[in-house]
Design an enzyme around this catalytic site. Structure first.
Site, PDB file in Angstrom:
ATOM      1  N   ARG A   1      -4.291   7.127  -3.603  1.00 17.72           N
ATOM      2  CA  ARG A   1      -3.741   5.628  -2.929  1.00 17.72           C
ATOM      3  C   ARG A   1      -3.429   4.655  -4.072  1.00 17.72           C
ATOM      4  NH1 ARG A   1      -8.026   7.790   0.146  1.00 17.72           N
ATOM      5  NH2 ARG A   1      -7.817   7.792   2.478  1.00 17.72           N
TER       6      ARG A   1
ATOM      7  N   ARG B   1      -1.940   6.479   8.033  1.00 21.74           N
ATOM      8  CA  ARG B   1      -1.254   5.092   8.518  1.00 21.74           C
ATOM      9  C   ARG B   1       0.020   5.576   9.395  1.00 21.74           C
ATOM     10  NH1 ARG B   1      -2.866  -0.278   8.111  1.00 21.74           N
ATOM     11  NH2 ARG B   1      -1.811  -0.447   9.873  1.00 21.74           N
TER      12      ARG B   1
ATOM     13  N   GLU C   1     -12.354   6.713  -4.857  1.00 22.76           N
ATOM     14  CA  GLU C   1     -12.199   6.384  -3.190  1.00 22.76           C
ATOM     15  C   GLU C   1     -13.592   6.723  -2.724  1.00 22.76           C
ATOM     16  OE1 GLU C   1     -10.442   4.740   0.064  1.00 22.76           O
ATOM     17  OE2 GLU C   1      -9.676   4.834  -1.858  1.00 22.76           O
TER      18      GLU C   1
ATOM     19  N   TYR D   1       3.741   6.296   2.755  1.00 24.66           N
ATOM     20  CA  TYR D   1       2.766   7.185   2.787  1.00 24.66           C
ATOM     21  C   TYR D   1       3.472   8.581   2.908  1.00 24.66           C
ATOM     22  CZ  TYR D   1      -0.520   3.685   4.146  1.00 24.66           C
ATOM     23  OH  TYR D   1      -1.271   2.517   3.797  1.00 24.66           O
TER      24      TYR D   1
ATOM     25  N   ARG E   1       0.613  -1.131  -0.014  1.00 25.44           N
ATOM     26  CA  ARG E   1      -0.105  -0.194   0.187  1.00 25.44           C
ATOM     27  C   ARG E   1       0.901   1.331   0.059  1.00 25.44           C
ATOM     28  NH1 ARG E   1      -4.985   0.895   2.421  1.00 25.44           N
ATOM     29  NH2 ARG E   1      -4.590   2.835   1.382  1.00 25.44           N
TER      30      ARG E   1
ATOM     31  N   CYS F   1      -7.760   2.617 -12.255  1.00 27.37           N
ATOM     32  CA  CYS F   1      -8.279   3.832 -11.208  1.00 27.37           C
ATOM     33  C   CYS F   1      -9.679   3.657 -10.942  1.00 27.37           C
ATOM     34  CB  CYS F   1      -8.042   4.897 -12.315  1.00 27.37           C
ATOM     35  SG  CYS F   1      -6.380   5.159 -12.752  1.00 27.37           S
TER      36      CYS F   1
ATOM     37  N   ARG G   1       2.650   4.321 -16.515  1.00 24.89           N
ATOM     38  CA  ARG G   1       3.174   3.971 -18.029  1.00 24.89           C
ATOM     39  C   ARG G   1       4.473   4.764 -18.303  1.00 24.89           C
ATOM     40  NH1 ARG G   1       0.472  -0.055 -17.570  1.00 24.89           N
ATOM     41  NH2 ARG G   1      -1.617  -0.012 -17.873  1.00 24.89           N
TER      42      ARG G   1
END
Length: 125
Positions: free
Chosen positions: A89, A115, A77, A107, A6, A74, A62
């Site tokens: 994200r 997080r 959220e 992050y 992540r 894509c 790309r």
């Protein structure tokens, strides 16, 4: 074994060049910290908050050598009230022998709030 890696970052405004640059920076750090090779990547999911509409962050992917055939998707959220705005994200699905506890999630910028327990000393602020 398949592992998820992540990452998240933010931009200051909805501008294509900022979104692409932030996405590129985030993926570069994920690759570096986890020694990710494109041929080991099963897929990459990218989500953005509802306030980012000027481009697809996948365009930045790309630009990476060897990532032409990596399946990228894509999506938006979930717009939860009080959620972090202007956020991108990434979720990499990777074939790796690395143990779950040794995966380095990344992050950056304002996304460190998502997080704080996983933020590394290499975080870009």
């Amino acid at each position: 074994m398949i592992r998820g890696i992540r990452g998240a970052t933010t931009v200051t405004t909805d501008k294509e060049e900022l979104i692409l640059s932030a996405t590129e920076s985030l993926l570069q750090q994920l690759i570096k910290e986890n020694d990710v090779k494109p041929e080991a990547v099963i897929s990459l999911f990218i989500s953005v908050t509802h306030d980012l509409t000027s481009t697809f962050p996948a365009k930045a992917i790309r630009r990476f050598d060897g990532w032409k055939y990596v399946p990228v998707m894509c999506m938006q959220e979930i717009p939860v009230e009080g959620g972090l705005p202007l956020c991108i994200r990434l979720m990499l699905h990777v074939n790796t022998s690395t143990e779950q506890k040794d995966i380095h999630h990344v992050y950056q910028k304002e996304a460190v709030r998502l997080r704080p327990d996983l933020v590394s000393e290499n975080t870009i602020k």
